[in-house]
Design a protein around this motif. Structure first.
Motif, PDB file in Angstrom:
ATOM      1  N   TYR A  94       0.867  -1.191   0.000  1.00 45.46           N
ATOM      2  CA  TYR A  94       0.000   0.000   0.000  1.00 45.46           C
ATOM      3  C   TYR A  94       0.899   1.236   0.000  1.00 45.46           C
ATOM      4  O   TYR A  94       1.747   1.389   0.908  1.00 45.46           O
ATOM      5  N   PHE A  95       0.738   2.124  -0.986  1.00 45.08           N
ATOM      6  CA  PHE A  95       1.538   3.344  -1.078  1.00 45.08           C
ATOM      7  C   PHE A  95       0.620   4.560  -1.108  1.00 45.08           C
ATOM      8  O   PHE A  95      -0.225   4.687  -2.003  1.00 45.08           O
ATOM      9  N   ASP A  96       0.795   5.449  -0.130  1.00 48.88           N
ATOM     10  CA  ASP A  96       0.038   6.705  -0.077  1.00 48.88           C
ATOM     11  C   ASP A  96       0.958   7.776   0.516  1.00 48.88           C
ATOM     12  O   ASP A  96       1.003   7.973   1.733  1.00 48.88           O
ATOM     13  N   ASN A  97       1.726   8.436  -0.359  1.00 49.98           N
ATOM     14  CA  ASN A  97       2.746   9.383   0.068  1.00 49.98           C
ATOM     15  C   ASN A  97       2.723  10.618  -0.853  1.00 49.98           C
ATOM     16  O   ASN A  97       1.997  10.652  -1.850  1.00 49.98           O
ATOM     17  N   THR A  98       3.565  11.621  -0.502  1.00 54.14           N
ATOM     18  CA  THR A  98       3.668  12.787  -1.360  1.00 54.14           C
ATOM     19  C   THR A  98       4.023  12.353  -2.773  1.00 54.14           C
ATOM     20  O   THR A  98       3.419  12.794  -3.755  1.00 54.14           O
ATOM     21  N   LYS A  99       4.996  11.548  -2.904  1.00 56.80           N
ATOM     22  CA  LYS A  99       5.313  10.852  -4.153  1.00 56.80           C
ATOM     23  C   LYS A  99       5.521   9.396  -3.771  1.00 56.80           C
ATOM     24  O   LYS A  99       6.282   9.089  -2.845  1.00 56.80           O
ATOM     25  N   ASN A 100       4.901   8.528  -4.486  1.00 58.92           N
ATOM     26  CA  ASN A 100       4.900   7.129  -4.059  1.00 58.92           C
ATOM     27  C   ASN A 100       6.183   6.389  -4.402  1.00 58.92           C
ATOM     28  O   ASN A 100       6.653   5.570  -3.597  1.00 58.92           O
ATOM     29  N   VAL A 101       6.797   6.605  -5.568  1.00 57.68           N
ATOM     30  CA  VAL A 101       7.930   5.789  -5.975  1.00 57.68           C
ATOM     31  C   VAL A 101       8.907   6.596  -6.817  1.00 57.68           C
ATOM     32  O   VAL A 101       8.515   7.435  -7.622  1.00 57.68           O
ATOM     33  N   ARG A 102      10.206   6.322  -6.618  1.00 57.08           N
ATOM     34  CA  ARG A 102      11.274   6.828  -7.473  1.00 57.08           C
ATOM     35  C   ARG A 102      12.169   5.632  -7.802  1.00 57.08           C
ATOM     36  O   ARG A 102      12.636   4.932  -6.904  1.00 57.08           O
ATOM     37  N   GLY A 103      12.433   5.379  -9.084  1.00 58.95           N
ATOM     38  CA  GLY A 103      13.300   4.284  -9.467  1.00 58.95           C
ATOM     39  C   GLY A 103      13.727   4.381 -10.901  1.00 58.95           C
ATOM     40  O   GLY A 103      12.922   4.775 -11.745  1.00 58.95           O
ATOM     41  N   ASN A 104      14.990   4.062 -11.218  1.00 54.57           N
ATOM     42  CA  ASN A 104      15.499   4.201 -12.583  1.00 54.57           C
ATOM     43  C   ASN A 104      16.004   2.878 -13.159  1.00 54.57           C
ATOM     44  O   ASN A 104      16.682   2.871 -14.179  1.00 54.57           O
ATOM     45  N   LYS A 105      15.714   1.786 -12.511  1.00 57.01           N
ATOM     46  CA  LYS A 105      16.133   0.478 -12.999  1.00 57.01           C
ATOM     47  C   LYS A 105      14.913  -0.417 -13.132  1.00 57.01           C
ATOM     48  O   LYS A 105      13.818  -0.107 -12.660  1.00 57.01           O
ATOM     49  N   PHE A 106      15.165  -1.556 -13.765  1.00 55.30           N
ATOM     50  CA  PHE A 106      14.052  -2.492 -13.963  1.00 55.30           C
ATOM     51  C   PHE A 106      13.835  -3.306 -12.690  1.00 55.30           C
ATOM     52  O   PHE A 106      14.750  -3.941 -12.148  1.00 55.30           O
ATOM     53  N   ASN A 107      12.600  -3.297 -12.237  1.00 55.55           N
ATOM     54  CA  ASN A 107      12.179  -4.116 -11.098  1.00 55.55           C
ATOM     55  C   ASN A 107      10.786  -4.660 -11.373  1.00 55.55           C
ATOM     56  O   ASN A 107      10.042  -4.142 -12.206  1.00 55.55           O
ATOM     57  N   VAL A 108      10.416  -5.680 -10.693  1.00 55.38           N
ATOM     58  CA  VAL A 108       9.114  -6.330 -10.871  1.00 55.38           C
ATOM     59  C   VAL A 108       8.160  -5.790  -9.819  1.00 55.38           C
ATOM     60  O   VAL A 108       8.436  -5.859  -8.613  1.00 55.38           O
ATOM     61  N   TRP A 109       6.999  -5.282 -10.274  1.00 57.76           N
ATOM     62  CA  TRP A 109       6.068  -4.606  -9.381  1.00 57.76           C
ATOM     63  C   TRP A 109       4.764  -5.375  -9.183  1.00 57.76           C
ATOM     64  O   TRP A 109       3.804  -4.820  -8.632  1.00 57.76           O
ATOM     65  N   ASN A 110       4.727  -6.584  -9.571  1.00 51.76           N
ATOM     66  CA  ASN A 110       3.511  -7.372  -9.350  1.00 51.76           C
ATOM     67  C   ASN A 110       3.820  -8.856  -9.416  1.00 51.76           C
ATOM     68  O   ASN A 110       4.831  -9.294  -9.997  1.00 51.76           O
ATOM     69  N   GLY A 111       2.907  -9.628  -8.843  1.00 47.92           N
ATOM     70  CA  GLY A 111       2.886 -11.071  -9.021  1.00 47.92           C
ATOM     71  C   GLY A 111       1.538 -11.394  -9.601  1.00 47.92           C
ATOM     72  O   GLY A 111       1.180 -10.926 -10.669  1.00 47.92           O
ATOM     73  N   SER A 112       0.733 -12.193  -8.877  1.00 51.36           N
ATOM     74  CA  SER A 112      -0.650 -12.381  -9.311  1.00 51.36           C
ATOM     75  C   SER A 112      -1.441 -11.089  -9.142  1.00 51.36           C
ATOM     76  O   SER A 112      -2.419 -10.842  -9.841  1.00 51.36           O
ATOM     77  N   THR A 113      -1.022 -10.270  -8.183  1.00 46.16           N
ATOM     78  CA  THR A 113      -1.580  -8.924  -8.009  1.00 46.16           C
ATOM     79  C   THR A 113      -0.425  -7.936  -7.884  1.00 46.16           C
ATOM     80  O   THR A 113       0.724  -8.324  -7.635  1.00 46.16           O
ATOM     81  N   GLY A 114      -0.755  -6.676  -8.003  1.00 50.73           N
ATOM     82  CA  GLY A 114       0.271  -5.642  -7.889  1.00 50.73           C
ATOM     83  C   GLY A 114       0.181  -4.926  -6.564  1.00 50.73           C
ATOM     84  O   GLY A 114       0.027  -5.560  -5.504  1.00 50.73           O
ATOM     85  N   ASN A 115       0.244  -3.580  -6.578  1.00 55.18           N
ATOM     86  CA  ASN A 115       0.239  -2.755  -5.382  1.00 55.18           C
ATOM     87  C   ASN A 115      -0.895  -1.739  -5.458  1.00 55.18           C
ATOM     88  O   ASN A 115      -1.423  -1.442  -6.531  1.00 55.18           O
ATOM     89  N   TYR A 116      -1.231  -1.195  -4.313  1.00 57.78           N
ATOM     90  CA  TYR A 116      -2.200  -0.106  -4.288  1.00 57.78           C
ATOM     91  C   TYR A 116      -1.433   1.215  -4.355  1.00 57.78           C
ATOM     92  O   TYR A 116      -0.505   1.444  -3.562  1.00 57.78           O
ATOM     93  N   TRP A 117      -1.828   2.069  -5.283  1.00 61.18           N
ATOM     94  CA  TRP A 117      -1.188   3.366  -5.478  1.00 61.18           C
ATOM     95  C   TRP A 117      -2.245   4.447  -5.274  1.00 61.18           C
ATOM     96  O   TRP A 117      -3.266   4.493  -5.968  1.00 61.18           O
TER      97      TRP A 117
END
Length: 571
Positions: A176-199
């Motif tokens: 669960y992500f609820d922030n001023t800005k939720n994510v910063r990233g410049n590389k490849f990463n996996v953001w889900n499996g059978s489900t993802g995340n709440y933004w």
């Protein structure tokens, strides 16, 4: 020179062996630390070894924790982040800084620091089940890969919820992500499996109502990082941890103390008992015996795939010898008869208690150490047979009086029955009411030559004095043995007694038959020829003196029939 090289190689190999041994033992023998409010989590980390688990009890902690031990697990004991709080030592500190691989952090509310969890050049770590808030950044990864971040609530952080710099191939899902800005990233990463995340800033829609956004959530399109199955709603799923509970039937007693335990744990797939004396068990309801005095802490560890829980109790084992004193022997024995004609053979059986050895004294100068001796008395007289039972704490003895009659003397009565050298009467408990005991005396012929008594209820005699060897006063005593306790030797006792009774009865019957035969012959020869012309009263007068003899003969025939029928029944 060659010897020096050989010595050097030996030292090198020995050093390698010691290093391997320390590494294997350090990882193979995992320990569990518990940290209570007011104690330091950092101190537990410093004392731990790779593979250990640190359980933090519910409460509030204010410190910054530097984790530099590989394969270390730090988790709340309850598994609930709402009752275990960790605040940074200062506003500019990292609450958790991880610099070792394979570290697990779960079950905490982490707040008031520069960063909640900082993974600094570490791989294969698991961050799960946490609530991370009021930081500059909730989670920060630097030059780290193959880490798993799942089931975390990251909210109200000022810069961003999760920041990833030079970090790739990490898996971030079910968060669960609820922030001023939720994510910063410049590389490849996996953001889900059978489900993802709440933004919280997701703008997509869920047209089919399956709880998953129809469009992907974009992390970094240039790096190809996308959450393809973003969640429309989020409910944090707390791990179901086991709750260890058990009962014991006793918690205090004397050695040897037998204790039965019963497992009442919840949500457990396995359990391990530690009995506190070096013994363990994985059975649900074990039975354990404590043979030594001491206080033993018994603990049960219940486990499942999410973690473990434990419970404990102290068992107090007391020294039984201090309460009751030394165990003394009790001399007691049984036998088949106490009176008979020479040669008199008597079977004895030792049934003493707490005895290491026992010695028989037959009163005729002979002894035996057998447990079931058979002794022959060859001369008439009275013999006191005694049994002395011994152990390391003392001696106990019991005795009886044996009366041996001359051969063929059927009219001599026994002077005593059971266990008394002064001729006093003794009562034998036959298993009925206590006021209905048989007296062995000459009045009812029990214990006499004609009837030696019921061998099934005869027991050992009075107790003679007991002696101690200094380790405790001897108080052993002989006792009366009831009918049901003689079943083990019943056949030998009954057969011996029966043979004596039948032999003596046969001799008596033979004498009575000769007497009757002479009376009948005299009656036939003298009375019948001269009675033809006499009147009936005169015949009755002549016959009258012989009526008792005929009645006696009929009685004897009846007795013989009864004995034969009883003998066939017993066969």
């Amino acid at each position: 020179m060659a010897q020096t090289q050989t010595f050097g190689r030996t030292c090198f190999l020995l050093a390698i062996f010691i290093f391997i041994f320390i590494s294997v033992s350090g990882t193979g023998m995992a320990s569990e630390f518990r940290v209570w409010p007011g104690e330091s989590i950092q101190n537990a980390v410093n004392e731990a070894f790779p593979g250990d688990t640190i359980l933090v009890e519910s409460g509030e902690f204010n410190e910054s924790i530097y984790v530099n031990k590989e394969n270390l697990t730090i988790e709340s004991a309850s598994g609930n982040p709402d009752d275990t709080f960790i605040a940074g030592e200062t506003a500019g500190s990292y609450v958790f800084e991880i610099v070792a691989n394979d570290v697990n952090i779960s079950g905490f509310s982490i707040t008031e620091g520069r960063c909640g969890i900082f993974i600094n050049s570490a791989d294969n770590c698991v961050i799960s089940g946490n609530k991370i808030s009021n930081q500059e950044a909730g989670i920060y990864l630097f030059e780290s890969g193959n880490n798993l971040l799942s089931n975390n609530m990251v909210y109200s952080n000022l810069d961003c919820g999760i920041k990833m710099l030079a970090s790739s191939d990490n898996i971030i899902r079910d968060n669960y992500f609820d922030n001023t800005k939720n994510v910063r990233g410049n590389k490849f990463n996996v953001w889900n499996g059978s489900t993802g995340n709440y933004w919280s800033d997701y703008k997509g829609k869920d047209e089919n109502g399956d709880g998953i956004g129809d469009a992907a959530y974009v992390i970094n399109p240039e790096a190809g990082s996308m959450d393809y199955v973003p969640l429309m709603k989020y409910v944090q799923t707390l791990p179901v941890l086991p709750i260890a509970r058990f009962t014991s039937d006793v918690t205090e007693g004397y050695t040897p103390l037998s204790v039965r335990f019963k497992d009442l744990s919840e949500n457990a797939t396995s359990m391990l008992w530690d009995f506190g004396d070096g013994s363990a068990s994985s059975y649900p309801n074990p039975h354990h015996i404590y043979s030594s005095e001491g206080n033993y802490v018994v603990s049960l560890t219940a486990s499942n795939e999410n973690g473990s829980g434990s419970a404990s109790v102290t068992i107090y084992v007391l020294n039984a010898s201090e309460l009751s004193g030394p165990k003394l022997p009790t001399a007691q024995f049984i036998y088949n008869t106490t009176v008979g004609h020479v040669p008199l053979v008597i079977k004895f059986v030792d049934i003493s208690e707490n005895a290491d050895c026992a010695t028989w004294y037959f009163g005729d100068g002979k002894t035996s150490c057998c447990s079931e001796p058979e002794h022959t008395f060859c001369c008439p007289g009275n013999y006191t047979v005694s049994l002395a039972a011994k152990n390391e704490n003392g001696t106990s003895s019991a005795s009886i009086l044996i009366t041996v009659l001359p051969a063929g003397d059927g009219n001599v009565k026994a002077t005593d029955s059971i266990g008394s050298s002064d001729g006093a009467e003794n009562s034998v408990n036959t298993g009925s009411n206590s006021d209905k005991t048989d007296k062995y005396n000459t009045g009812n012929k029990k214990g006499s030559a004609e009837d030696p008594g019921d061998p099934e209820v005869i027991a050992n005699a009075e107790n003679s004095e007991s002696k101690s060897n200094g380790k405790g006063e001897g108080t052993g005593s002989a006792r009366i043995i009831h009918r049901d306790e003689l079943e083990a030797i019943k056949n030998s006792v009954i057969s011996t007694a029966r043979s004596n009774i039948l032999t003596e009865t046969g001799l008596a019957l033979e004498k009575e038959m000769l007497k009757v035969q002479k009376n009948v012959e005299a009656f036939v020869d003298n009375s019948l020829p001269g009675s033809v012309g006499d009147s009936l009263p005169e015949i009755e007068t002549r016959i009258a003196p012989w009526i008792p003899s005929f009645l006696g003969l009929a009685g004897i025939v009846f007795m013989i029939s009864v004995l034969k029928i009883g003998k066939r029944g017993r066969k």
